[in-house]
Scaffold this active site. Structure first.
Site, PDB file in Angstrom:
ATOM      1  N   GLY A  13     -35.943 100.635 -59.186  1.00 30.68           N
ATOM      2  CA  GLY A  13     -34.636 101.096 -58.703  1.00 30.68           C
ATOM      3  C   GLY A  13     -34.035 100.068 -57.750  1.00 30.68           C
ATOM      4  O   GLY A  13     -33.519 100.409 -56.696  1.00 30.68           O
ATOM      5  N   GLY A  14     -34.075  98.803 -58.181  1.00 29.80           N
ATOM      6  CA  GLY A  14     -33.655  97.710 -57.294  1.00 29.80           C
ATOM      7  C   GLY A  14     -32.199  97.308 -57.435  1.00 29.80           C
ATOM      8  O   GLY A  14     -31.766  96.342 -56.818  1.00 29.80           O
ATOM      9  N   SER A  16     -29.566  99.036 -56.498  1.00 34.77           N
ATOM     10  CA  SER A  16     -28.652  99.760 -55.603  1.00 34.77           C
ATOM     11  C   SER A  16     -29.359 100.084 -54.293  1.00 34.77           C
ATOM     12  O   SER A  16     -30.590 100.094 -54.222  1.00 34.77           O
ATOM     13  CB  SER A  16     -28.240 101.070 -56.311  1.00 34.77           C
ATOM     14  OG  SER A  16     -27.457 101.885 -55.474  1.00 34.77           O
ATOM     15  N   GLY A  17     -28.570 100.337 -53.261  1.00 34.64           N
ATOM     16  CA  GLY A  17     -29.061 100.922 -52.020  1.00 34.64           C
ATOM     17  C   GLY A  17     -30.221 100.199 -51.356  1.00 34.64           C
ATOM     18  O   GLY A  17     -30.218  98.969 -51.225  1.00 34.64           O
ATOM     19  N   ILE A  18     -31.224 100.989 -50.941  1.00 31.88           N
ATOM     20  CA  ILE A  18     -32.365 100.436 -50.194  1.00 31.88           C
ATOM     21  C   ILE A  18     -33.123  99.419 -51.048  1.00 31.88           C
ATOM     22  O   ILE A  18     -33.579  98.386 -50.545  1.00 31.88           O
ATOM     23  CB  ILE A  18     -33.311 101.588 -49.748  1.00 31.88           C
ATOM     24  CG1 ILE A  18     -32.590 102.538 -48.779  1.00 31.88           C
ATOM     25  CG2 ILE A  18     -34.571 101.027 -49.091  1.00 31.88           C
ATOM     26  CD1 ILE A  18     -33.318 103.867 -48.518  1.00 31.88           C
ATOM     27  N   GLY A  19     -33.248  99.689 -52.352  1.00 31.73           N
ATOM     28  CA  GLY A  19     -33.953  98.760 -53.237  1.00 31.73           C
ATOM     29  C   GLY A  19     -33.256  97.412 -53.303  1.00 31.73           C
ATOM     30  O   GLY A  19     -33.904  96.359 -53.189  1.00 31.73           O
ATOM     31  N   TYR A 150     -37.113 118.389 -54.094  1.00 27.20           N
ATOM     32  CA  TYR A 150     -37.017 116.981 -53.677  1.00 27.20           C
ATOM     33  C   TYR A 150     -38.095 116.677 -52.638  1.00 27.20           C
ATOM     34  O   TYR A 150     -38.811 115.665 -52.743  1.00 27.20           O
ATOM     35  CB  TYR A 150     -35.611 116.715 -53.106  1.00 27.20           C
ATOM     36  CG  TYR A 150     -35.434 115.322 -52.548  1.00 27.20           C
ATOM     37  CD1 TYR A 150     -35.315 114.222 -53.398  1.00 27.20           C
ATOM     38  CD2 TYR A 150     -35.372 115.097 -51.179  1.00 27.20           C
ATOM     39  CE1 TYR A 150     -35.156 112.934 -52.888  1.00 27.20           C
ATOM     40  CE2 TYR A 150     -35.206 113.827 -50.664  1.00 27.20           C
ATOM     41  CZ  TYR A 150     -35.098 112.745 -51.522  1.00 27.20           C
ATOM     42  OH  TYR A 150     -34.946 111.473 -51.010  1.00 27.20           O
TER      43      TYR A 150
HETATM   44  N1  LIG Z   1     -30.359 107.281 -48.751  1.00 26.65           N
HETATM   45  C1  LIG Z   1     -31.082 108.165 -48.109  1.00 26.65           C
HETATM   46  O1  LIG Z   1     -30.600 108.859 -47.195  1.00 26.65           O
HETATM   47  C2  LIG Z   1     -32.530 108.326 -48.431  1.00 26.65           C
HETATM   48  C3  LIG Z   1     -33.321 109.064 -47.538  1.00 26.65           C
HETATM   49  C4  LIG Z   1     -34.657 109.243 -47.812  1.00 26.65           C
HETATM   50  C5  LIG Z   1     -35.225 108.678 -48.943  1.00 26.65           C
HETATM   51  N2  LIG Z   1     -34.428 107.981 -49.795  1.00 26.65           N
HETATM   52  C6  LIG Z   1     -35.075 107.436 -50.991  1.00 26.65           C
HETATM   53  O2  LIG Z   1     -34.792 106.067 -51.081  1.00 26.65           O
HETATM   54  C7  LIG Z   1     -34.874 105.655 -52.454  1.00 26.65           C
HETATM   55  C8  LIG Z   1     -33.682 104.776 -52.747  1.00 26.65           C
HETATM   56  O3  LIG Z   1     -32.500 105.562 -52.618  1.00 26.65           O
HETATM   57  P1  LIG Z   1     -31.116 104.964 -52.092  1.00 26.65           P
HETATM   58  O4  LIG Z   1     -30.730 105.753 -50.908  1.00 26.65           O
HETATM   59  O5  LIG Z   1     -31.194 103.491 -52.000  1.00 26.65           O
HETATM   60  O6  LIG Z   1     -30.162 105.458 -53.272  1.00 26.65           O
HETATM   61  P2  LIG Z   1     -29.505 104.699 -54.522  1.00 26.65           P
HETATM   62  O7  LIG Z   1     -28.576 103.657 -54.031  1.00 26.65           O
HETATM   63  O8  LIG Z   1     -29.015 105.769 -55.391  1.00 26.65           O
HETATM   64  O9  LIG Z   1     -30.748 103.952 -55.186  1.00 26.65           O
HETATM   65  C9  LIG Z   1     -31.662 104.630 -56.012  1.00 26.65           C
HETATM   66  C10 LIG Z   1     -32.142 103.648 -57.039  1.00 26.65           C
HETATM   67  O10 LIG Z   1     -33.079 104.323 -57.905  1.00 26.65           O
HETATM   68  C11 LIG Z   1     -32.623 104.113 -59.239  1.00 26.65           C
HETATM   69  N3  LIG Z   1     -33.026 105.183 -60.124  1.00 26.65           N
HETATM   70  C12 LIG Z   1     -32.747 106.496 -60.071  1.00 26.65           C
HETATM   71  N4  LIG Z   1     -33.232 107.128 -61.137  1.00 26.65           N
HETATM   72  C13 LIG Z   1     -33.825 106.166 -61.906  1.00 26.65           C
HETATM   73  C14 LIG Z   1     -34.492 106.180 -63.142  1.00 26.65           C
HETATM   74  N5  LIG Z   1     -34.651 107.316 -63.846  1.00 26.65           N
HETATM   75  N6  LIG Z   1     -34.976 105.018 -63.636  1.00 26.65           N
HETATM   76  C15 LIG Z   1     -34.814 103.871 -62.959  1.00 26.65           C
HETATM   77  N7  LIG Z   1     -34.166 103.783 -61.784  1.00 26.65           N
HETATM   78  C16 LIG Z   1     -33.694 104.930 -61.269  1.00 26.65           C
HETATM   79  C17 LIG Z   1     -31.111 104.088 -59.117  1.00 26.65           C
HETATM   80  O11 LIG Z   1     -30.519 103.607 -60.304  1.00 26.65           O
HETATM   81  P3  LIG Z   1     -29.003 104.030 -60.669  1.00 26.65           P
HETATM   82  O12 LIG Z   1     -28.132 103.131 -59.840  1.00 26.65           O
HETATM   83  O13 LIG Z   1     -28.935 103.790 -62.125  1.00 26.65           O
HETATM   84  O14 LIG Z   1     -28.838 105.479 -60.292  1.00 26.65           O
HETATM   85  C18 LIG Z   1     -30.992 103.163 -57.924  1.00 26.65           C
HETATM   86  O15 LIG Z   1     -31.205 101.833 -58.280  1.00 26.65           O
HETATM   87  C19 LIG Z   1     -34.944 106.940 -53.272  1.00 26.65           C
HETATM   88  O16 LIG Z   1     -36.267 107.153 -53.713  1.00 26.65           O
HETATM   89  C20 LIG Z   1     -34.556 108.018 -52.284  1.00 26.65           C
HETATM   90  O17 LIG Z   1     -35.159 109.255 -52.581  1.00 26.65           O
HETATM   91  C21 LIG Z   1     -33.105 107.788 -49.568  1.00 26.65           C
END
Ligand SMILES: NC(=O)c1ccc[n+]([C@@H]2O[C@H](COP(=O)([O-])OP(=O)(O)OC[C@H]3O[C@@H](n4cnc5c(N)ncnc54)[C@H](OP(=O)(O)O)[C@@H]3O)[C@@H](O)[C@H]2O)c1
Length: 251
Positions: A13-14, A16-19, A150
């Site tokens: 999941g690299g 977007s976002g944190i990745g 979740y």
């Molecule tokens: N942001 C927060 O407040 C927060 C807080 C606690 C934990 N987290 C965790 O941090 C991690 C990263 O989240 P983020 O906040 O950076 O959000 P994000 O920007 O939505 O990034 C999530 C990444 O995971 C990918 N992903 C989702 N479903 C997938 C699948 N089936 N196969 C492959 N890739 C997939 C997304 O791809 P797409 O772009 O295609 O959707 C995206 O690259 C997640 O595990 C989330 O639960 C986030």
């Protein structure tokens, strides 16, 4: 000397976002990075943004058939991996009364089962002495209405962190977790959370009231923590967790 010189990392999941922010920080610290994602266009754009030390692989973390292609795809880029950041995840929220089997399975398939089997695929490529980091969530520690499935998917990753840390000890592979509180990423969007603009705004305001520091974290703050776990700065940490949440849990 850069902290990750000569290292090769995989980030699920690299795109977007944190990745994506972590991929940038890893590259700044001298690493070569392979990102995975489910959407070809999004992955290609992220790789172009990251520059010459980045590669992209398409794999849907919610599908075992797709995950099963990961090892060969990664091997075609690099025979050996030093760092794995298991980060891909979705946030879907509903009450126990309203939860559908479909939503339950989507959350668990991507956040837990997908995390587990992605790591299983990549593990034979990981060098002895490597570092694995799971991205869990503050939700694994707190009670929040609508977040039960979740939260359970993320609590499962904390359990994996401890059990795999001991299991992989003979190979000196360290396993640790970062558990973010609210972080400003595309995760908090109407599309990804399935909320209206108004619901999203209300949710954001509600969350900020619970964060002592009074703001969301930034992706860059999280990327630095993951880099700490990935690097030799954390060689005495195994099976540990860093809760990065602006004081939400501890204060
Ligand atoms: N942001 C927060 O407040 C927060 C807080 C606690 C934990 N987290 C965790 O941090 C991690 C990263 O989240 P983020 O906040 O950076 O959000 P994000 O920007 O939505 O990034 C999530 C990444 O995971 C990918 N992903 C989702 N479903 C997938 C699948 N089936 N196969 C492959 N890739 C997939 C997304 O791809 P797409 O772009 O295609 O959707 C995206 O690259 C997640 O595990 C989330 O639960 C986030």
């Amino acid at each position: 000397m850069k902290k990750l010189a000569n290292k090769t990392a995989v980030i699920t999941g690299g795109n977007s976002g944190i990745g994506l922010a972590t991929a940038k920080e890893f590259i700044n610290q001298g690493a070569t990075v392979i990102i995975t994602g489910r959407n070809r266009k999004a992955v290609d754009e992220a790789v172009a943004d990251l520059g010459e030390n980045a590669y992209g692989v398409i794999a849907d973390s919610g599908s075992i058939a797709s995950i099963n292609t990961l090892r060969e795809q990664i091997k075609a880029i690099s025979q050996k991996i030093d760092i794995v950041f298991i980060n891909a995840g979705v946030g879907k929220f509903n009450s126990v009364e309203q939860m559908s089997e479909e939503m339950f399975d989507e959350i668990m398939d991507i956040n837990f089962k997908g995390a587990y089997f992605s790591l299983q695929q990549i593990l034979p490529l990981v060098n002895d002495g490597g570092s694995i980091v799971f991205n869990t969530s503050i939700n694994a520690h707190i009670g929040m209405a609508g977040a039960s499935v979740y939260a359970a998917s993320k609590a499962a990753l904390l359990s994996l962190t401890k059990n795999l840390a001991i299991e992989l000890l003979p190979r000196k592979i360290r396993v640790n977790s970062v558990s973010p509180g609210p972080v400003g990423t595309p995760f908090h969007s109407t599309d990804k959370l399935g909320l209206t603009d108004e619901q999203l705004q209300q949710m954001g305001e509600g969350i900020i009231k619970q964060v002592p520091i009074g703001r969301f974290g930034t992706m860059e703050e999280l990327a630095k923590i993951v880099t700490f776990f990935a690097s030799d700065d954390s060689t005495f940490l195994l099976g540990s967790e860093l809760i990065a949440d602006g004081g939400m849990y501890n204060l």
